[in-house]
Design a protein around this motif. Structure first.
Motif, mmCIF file in Angstrom:
data_model
loop_
_atom_site.group_PDB
_atom_site.id
_atom_site.type_symbol
_atom_site.label_atom_id
_atom_site.label_comp_id
_atom_site.label_asym_id
_atom_site.label_seq_id
_atom_site.Cartn_x
_atom_site.Cartn_y
_atom_site.Cartn_z
ATOM 1 N N ALA A 33 -9.679 -0.268 0.162
ATOM 2 C CA ALA A 33 -10.627 -0.332 -1.259
ATOM 3 C C ALA A 33 -10.017 -1.889 -1.940
ATOM 4 C CB ALA A 33 -9.985 0.588 -2.248
ATOM 5 N N ILE A 34 -8.736 -2.080 -1.686
ATOM 6 C CA ILE A 34 -8.443 -3.566 -2.260
ATOM 7 C C ILE A 34 -8.959 -4.597 -1.625
ATOM 8 C CG2 ILE A 34 -6.182 -5.080 -2.392
ATOM 9 C CD1 ILE A 34 -4.481 -2.445 -2.874
ATOM 10 N N ASP A 84 -6.645 3.867 3.107
ATOM 11 C CA ASP A 84 -7.805 4.002 2.285
ATOM 12 C C ASP A 84 -7.478 2.832 0.891
ATOM 13 O OD1 ASP A 84 -9.111 5.914 3.759
ATOM 14 O OD2 ASP A 84 -8.239 7.451 2.322
ATOM 15 N N THR A 85 -6.349 2.954 0.562
ATOM 16 C CA THR A 85 -5.962 1.862 -0.329
ATOM 17 C C THR A 85 -6.212 0.510 0.143
ATOM 18 O OG1 THR A 85 -4.057 3.550 -1.329
ATOM 19 C CG2 THR A 85 -3.940 1.156 -1.902
ATOM 20 N N SER A 140 -1.251 -3.182 -5.966
ATOM 21 C CA SER A 140 -2.773 -2.860 -6.515
ATOM 22 C C SER A 140 -2.859 -3.364 -8.165
ATOM 23 C CB SER A 140 -3.084 -1.443 -6.316
ATOM 24 O OG SER A 140 -2.247 -0.519 -7.048
ATOM 25 N N THR A 141 -1.803 -3.252 -8.750
ATOM 26 C CA THR A 141 -1.771 -3.486 -10.310
ATOM 27 C C THR A 141 -2.108 -4.930 -10.423
ATOM 28 O OG1 THR A 141 0.722 -3.327 -10.098
ATOM 29 C CG2 THR A 141 -0.507 -1.461 -10.856
ATOM 30 N N GLN A 156 -3.843 7.738 3.183
ATOM 31 C CA GLN A 156 -3.869 6.977 2.007
ATOM 32 C C GLN A 156 -3.748 5.633 1.952
ATOM 33 O OE1 GLN A 156 -1.527 9.676 -1.059
ATOM 34 N NE2 GLN A 156 -1.077 7.608 -2.178
ATOM 35 N N GLN A 157 -2.579 5.447 2.754
ATOM 36 C CA GLN A 157 -2.425 3.825 2.812
ATOM 37 C C GLN A 157 -3.702 2.999 3.295
ATOM 38 O OE1 GLN A 157 1.803 3.828 4.903
ATOM 39 N NE2 GLN A 157 1.396 2.022 3.591
ATOM 40 N N SER A 204 -1.419 -5.336 5.798
ATOM 41 C CA SER A 204 -0.476 -4.630 4.901
ATOM 42 C C SER A 204 0.292 -3.942 6.021
ATOM 43 C CB SER A 204 -1.211 -3.345 4.089
ATOM 44 O OG SER A 204 -0.077 -2.859 3.245
ATOM 45 N N THR A 214 0.980 -1.151 0.061
ATOM 46 C CA THR A 214 0.298 0.027 0.138
ATOM 47 C C THR A 214 0.788 1.243 0.154
ATOM 48 O OG1 THR A 214 -0.338 0.126 2.296
ATOM 49 C CG2 THR A 214 -1.860 -1.237 1.154
ATOM 50 N N GLY A 215 2.134 1.275 -0.066
ATOM 51 C CA GLY A 215 2.979 2.369 -0.157
ATOM 52 C C GLY A 215 4.171 2.502 0.535
#
Length: 199
Positions: A118-119, A114-115, A72-73, A111-112, A95, A63-64
């Motif tokens: 979402a994943i 939230d990512t 995520s890709t 941001q981490q 994570s 996540t970063g």
């Protein structure tokens, strides 16, 4: 090695294996250990070794922090693989926060989180299952209590907190005692050296 020793001594509770090596998968399957899966290649090797035998895993998502974790890709590839191999049970998704102790980076930490959320939602919806999840590291436990999700893995993630709770700049006004002494010294093995694109 520790997991195998515990099994041989009658311990039957779930045992998670962090940063597993591909060469150890046969023993993990034999002794019903639960590997952390941090890349598609590791997952594919485990599936090959398991050959249909049921096995539990723990998914690590990038996540970063850019250490270990499935980015995520590659989540759609991950979902496709898991959809076609129902012998694999996801015990948890997790994570790691990279700067949760420093308020200067709080926006990045959010941001981490939230990512990650979402994943996790994408995986759960695609596989039509609910999976326990956790992201809080030591400082996150103190500073981001709203991100505990539905699985408090913080019992085993608090051990490293003993190394930094003495530092008031990390814990702010959380009234954590500074009367602590080091009880152990961790050692590490390099598992992976990722290649990153400069930004």
């Amino acid at each position: 090695d520790e997991g195998v020793t515990l099994r041989r001594n009658g311990i039957k509770t779930p045992i998670m294996v962090m940063n597993p090596d591909k060469v150890d998968f046969n023993r993990m399957i034999q002794y019903q250990l639960e590997p952390e899966i941090y890349s598609i290649s590791i997952l594919e090797k485990l599936i090959e070794k398991a050959d249909g035998v049921p096995i539990c895993i723990h998914l690590k998502i990038e996540t970063g922090m850019n250490r270990l974790g499935i980015p995520s890709t590659e989540i759609n590839v991950l979902i496709d693989i898991l959809s076609n191999h129902r012998n694999i049970t996801i015990k948890t998704i997790f994570s790691h926060l990279s700067a949760s102790e420093d308020e200067i980076f709080d926006n990045f930490t959010h941001q981490q989180i939230d990512t990650f959320n979402a994943i996790c939602t994408s995986i759960e919806q695609a596989l039509q299952i609910k999976i326990p999840k956790h992201i809080l590291n030591s400082a996150g436990i103190v500073r981001f209590k709203d991100a505990q999700f539905n699985f408090v893995a913080n019992v085993w993630r608090q051990d490293t907190a003993l190394f930094w709770l003495y530092n008031p700049s990390y814990v702010g006004d959380n009234n954590v005692s500074a009367d602590l002494l080091n009880a152990w010294t961790p050692t590490n093995t390099i598992t992976d050296v990722p290649s990153l694109t400069a930004t």
